[in-house]
Scaffold this motif. Structure first.
Motif, short mmCIF file in Angstrom:
data_model
loop_
_atom_site.label_atom_id
_atom_site.label_comp_id
_atom_site.label_asym_id
_atom_site.label_seq_id
_atom_site.Cartn_x
_atom_site.Cartn_y
_atom_site.Cartn_z
N ALA A 121 0.83 -1.21 0.00
CA ALA A 121 0.00 0.00 0.00
C ALA A 121 0.86 1.26 0.00
CB ALA A 121 -0.93 0.00 1.21
N ALA A 122 1.90 1.27 0.83
CA ALA A 122 2.79 2.43 0.90
C ALA A 122 3.48 2.67 -0.44
CB ALA A 122 3.84 2.22 1.99
N ASN A 123 3.88 1.60 -1.09
CA ASN A 123 4.52 1.68 -2.40
C ASN A 123 3.56 2.24 -3.44
OD1 ASN A 123 6.47 0.82 -4.61
ND2 ASN A 123 4.78 -0.55 -5.08
N ASP A 124 2.31 1.77 -3.41
CA ASP A 124 1.35 2.20 -4.42
C ASP A 124 0.95 3.66 -4.23
OD1 ASP A 124 -0.27 0.70 -6.65
OD2 ASP A 124 -1.66 2.13 -5.76
N LYS A 125 0.87 4.11 -3.01
CA LYS A 125 0.51 5.51 -2.73
C LYS A 125 1.68 6.45 -2.98
CE LYS A 125 -0.80 4.98 1.51
NZ LYS A 125 -1.27 5.28 2.89
N GLY A 126 2.85 6.07 -2.46
CA GLY A 126 3.94 7.02 -2.43
C GLY A 126 5.23 6.57 -3.06
N SER A 137 13.27 -0.85 5.14
CA SER A 137 14.71 -0.81 4.92
C SER A 137 14.99 -0.77 3.42
CB SER A 137 15.37 -2.06 5.52
OG SER A 137 14.97 -3.22 4.80
N TYR A 138 16.24 -0.49 3.06
CA TYR A 138 16.59 -0.48 1.65
C TYR A 138 16.32 -1.85 1.02
CZ TYR A 138 19.26 0.08 -2.66
OH TYR A 138 19.63 0.13 -3.99
N GLN A 139 16.63 -2.93 1.75
CA GLN A 139 16.41 -4.28 1.24
C GLN A 139 14.91 -4.56 1.06
OE1 GLN A 139 18.57 -3.49 3.74
NE2 GLN A 139 20.42 -3.80 2.49
N GLN A 140 14.09 -4.10 2.01
CA GLN A 140 12.64 -4.29 1.87
C GLN A 140 12.10 -3.48 0.69
OE1 GLN A 140 11.72 -3.11 5.97
NE2 GLN A 140 10.79 -5.12 6.31
N MET A 141 12.61 -2.25 0.53
CA MET A 141 12.19 -1.43 -0.59
C MET A 141 12.54 -2.12 -1.90
SD MET A 141 13.54 0.72 -3.15
CE MET A 141 15.08 1.46 -2.58
N ARG A 142 13.77 -2.62 -2.01
CA ARG A 142 14.18 -3.32 -3.23
C ARG A 142 13.32 -4.56 -3.47
NH1 ARG A 142 19.03 -2.33 -6.08
NH2 ARG A 142 18.14 -3.98 -7.36
N GLN A 143 12.96 -5.26 -2.40
CA GLN A 143 12.13 -6.46 -2.56
C GLN A 143 10.75 -6.11 -3.12
OE1 GLN A 143 13.04 -9.90 -1.79
NE2 GLN A 143 11.31 -9.99 -3.21
N ILE A 144 10.15 -5.05 -2.59
CA ILE A 144 8.84 -4.62 -3.10
C ILE A 144 8.93 -4.21 -4.56
CG2 ILE A 144 7.08 -2.80 -2.95
CD1 ILE A 144 6.66 -4.79 -0.78
N ARG A 145 9.97 -3.44 -4.90
CA ARG A 145 10.12 -2.98 -6.27
C ARG A 145 10.45 -4.15 -7.21
NH1 ARG A 145 7.05 0.43 -7.26
NH2 ARG A 145 8.04 0.42 -9.30
#
Length: 294
Positions: A121-126, A137-145
């Motif tokens: 949800a955070a990724n889709d909004k922002g 974290s950077y690793q979590q961000m990379r995983q979502i992307r």
């Protein structure tokens, strides 16, 4: 009142959030119709692909705008009651919302969201700043992307676009704070992310200091055989001007969209039919964009 027993879900399959909504709906036993996998899909596009004979009395369409009202008229004839859920702005349809689609869906039916779904949800909004604001974290961000690219089937295309961009940046046109890219149309599904992707150092510095992550402001002109097929703006400057442009859309041969969590936003326009036939409208729009961002 909408319930699992009286409502069918119609959702596209064009991004990670859509896939996550479908999985959440399946987990809770909803009747689901999976819609188109391309960005910009409309309600009419989705209805053309499904059989409504098994649809329940209510149909909840998620991020599928009915831009001309024809889909609504069709559903009225079937006796199915249409409900919509979205958080984007389109010409003649402003569906902006503070919650993402998956958050709205969960709230509507009182469904819990997992930690992973909250990051979706955070990724889709922002986008990436939204993930940072959610504490990823950077690793979590990379995983979502990476998961986003995987479900959209663009992982290889994305890797190639990163390579292309590294070469192209040495000769791009830019102002003091806006980069203007002329990009092959082959990368239309991925360049909006690639052109703004932060370094690990920049992301982690913003995360540790609690400061805003400033992404590059980019205008992307996608071209095929020297013909513009789509334009995208990814920025944080003069947000309201682009919202007003979409609300009073003057380019009849182009379709547009606008969204994103303030102060960042995304704006785009593509040809409704033959891109060659509307080249003059793309040229006018490009000049208008440069004027707004100067």
């Amino acid at each position: 009142m909408l319930t699992q027993q009286n409502t069918s879900i119609l959702c596209p399959t064009n991004d990670l959030e859509a896939h996550s909504i479908i999985e959440l709906a399946k987990l809770h036993g909803f009747t689901i119709f999976e819609g188109p996998s391309f960005w910009g899909a409309t309600l009419a596009d989705a209805l053309a692909e499904i059989d409504l004979n098994t649809c329940k009395p209510n149909l909840l369409a998620i991020e599928l705008p009915d831009l001309d009202g024809e889909a609504q008229q069709y559903l009225d004839q079937t006796g199915i009651v249409l409900h919509t859920l979205d958080h984007h702005q389109y010409p003649q349809s402003d569906a902006r919302h503070t919650l993402s689609a998956i958050e709205q869906f969960a709230a509507l039916f009182s469904l819990p969201l997992s930690d992973y779904e909250q990051l979706v949800a955070a990724n889709d909004k922002g986008f990436i700043p939204g993930l940072l604001a959610a504490g990823a974290s950077y690793q979590q961000m990379r995983q979502i992307r990476d998961d986003e690219a995987r479900v959209r089937g663009v992982a290889q295309e994305r890797a190639q676009a990163f390579t292309w961009l590294n070469t192209a940046l040495s000769s791009v046109t830019s102002t003091d704070d806006v980069v203007y890219l002329a990009c092959p149309a082959d990368y239309v599904r991925v360049m909006s992310e690639v052109a703004q992707f932060p370094t690990q150092a920049a992301y982690e510095q913003a995360l540790s200091s609690g400061t805003e992550l400033k992404l590059s402001q980019v205008v992307i002109q996608y071209q095929k055989q020297n013909t513009t097929t789509q334009i995208e703006v990814l920025a944080n400057k003069n947000r309201n001007a682009f919202s007003e442009l979409v609300a009073n859309w003057p380019y009849s041969s182009l379709q547009s969209w606008f969204g994103g969590q303030a102060p960042n936003y995304f704006f785009g326009a593509s040809a409704k039919k033959d891109a060659t036939a509307c080249s003059h409208q793309f040229d006018e729009l490009y000049d208008q964009i440069k004027h707004i961002l100067k």
